[in-house]
Design a protein around this motif. Structure first.
Motif, short mmCIF file in Angstrom:
data_model
loop_
_atom_site.label_atom_id
_atom_site.label_comp_id
_atom_site.label_asym_id
_atom_site.label_seq_id
_atom_site.Cartn_x
_atom_site.Cartn_y
_atom_site.Cartn_z
N UNK A 1 -4.70 -31.59 13.37
CA UNK A 1 -3.18 -31.77 14.03
C UNK A 1 -4.04 -33.17 14.41
N UNK A 2 -2.45 -33.96 13.95
CA UNK A 2 -2.51 -35.47 14.48
C UNK A 2 -1.38 -36.17 14.56
N UNK A 3 -0.69 -37.03 15.19
CA UNK A 3 0.09 -37.77 15.66
C UNK A 3 1.21 -39.19 14.48
N UNK A 4 1.55 -38.59 14.18
CA UNK A 4 2.19 -39.10 12.62
C UNK A 4 2.24 -40.19 13.01
N UNK B 1 6.05 -36.85 16.00
CA UNK B 1 5.53 -36.50 15.13
C UNK B 1 4.38 -35.87 14.69
N UNK B 2 4.23 -34.55 14.81
CA UNK B 2 2.85 -34.16 14.68
C UNK B 2 3.01 -33.49 13.04
N UNK B 3 1.60 -33.93 12.48
CA UNK B 3 1.42 -33.73 10.81
C UNK B 3 0.03 -32.52 10.81
N UNK B 4 -0.10 -31.47 10.12
CA UNK B 4 -0.59 -31.04 10.37
C UNK B 4 -1.71 -30.28 8.84
N UNK B 5 -2.79 -30.12 9.10
CA UNK B 5 -3.86 -30.30 7.58
C UNK B 5 -3.95 -28.75 7.57
N UNK B 6 -3.37 -28.01 6.91
CA UNK B 6 -4.03 -26.49 6.69
C UNK B 6 -4.16 -26.71 5.67
N UNK B 7 -4.95 -27.59 4.40
CA UNK B 7 -5.45 -27.05 3.38
C UNK B 7 -7.59 -27.20 3.56
#
Length: 62
Positions: free
Chosen positions: A34-37, A21-27
């Motif tokens: 982008x990080x590894x969940x 899983x990849x997590x994205x923070x676009x706020x």
């Protein structure tokens, strides 16, 4: 780089069953994180918004 206050969300393309899983923070102002969940306290990659949009656009065409 200050990553204070990211709203992390899992990518719609992540495979939750296998843990990939990849997590994205676009706020965040001026960057996309982008990080590894599996390692939320680990390092995060940061991209300029235009670079992230270009990456996503290329991935979607493949």
């Amino acid at each position: 780089m200050d990553l204070t206050g990211p709203a992390w969300r899992k990518s719609s393309r992540s495979n939750g069953a296998s843990g990939n899983c990849v997590e994205v923070a676009d706020n965040l102002p001026e960057v996309v994180g982008v990080r590894d969940s599996k390692d939320p306290s680990g390092p995060a990659l940061v991209f300029a918004p235009h670079a992230w949009r270009s990456f996503v656009r290329q991935v979607r065409t493949r």
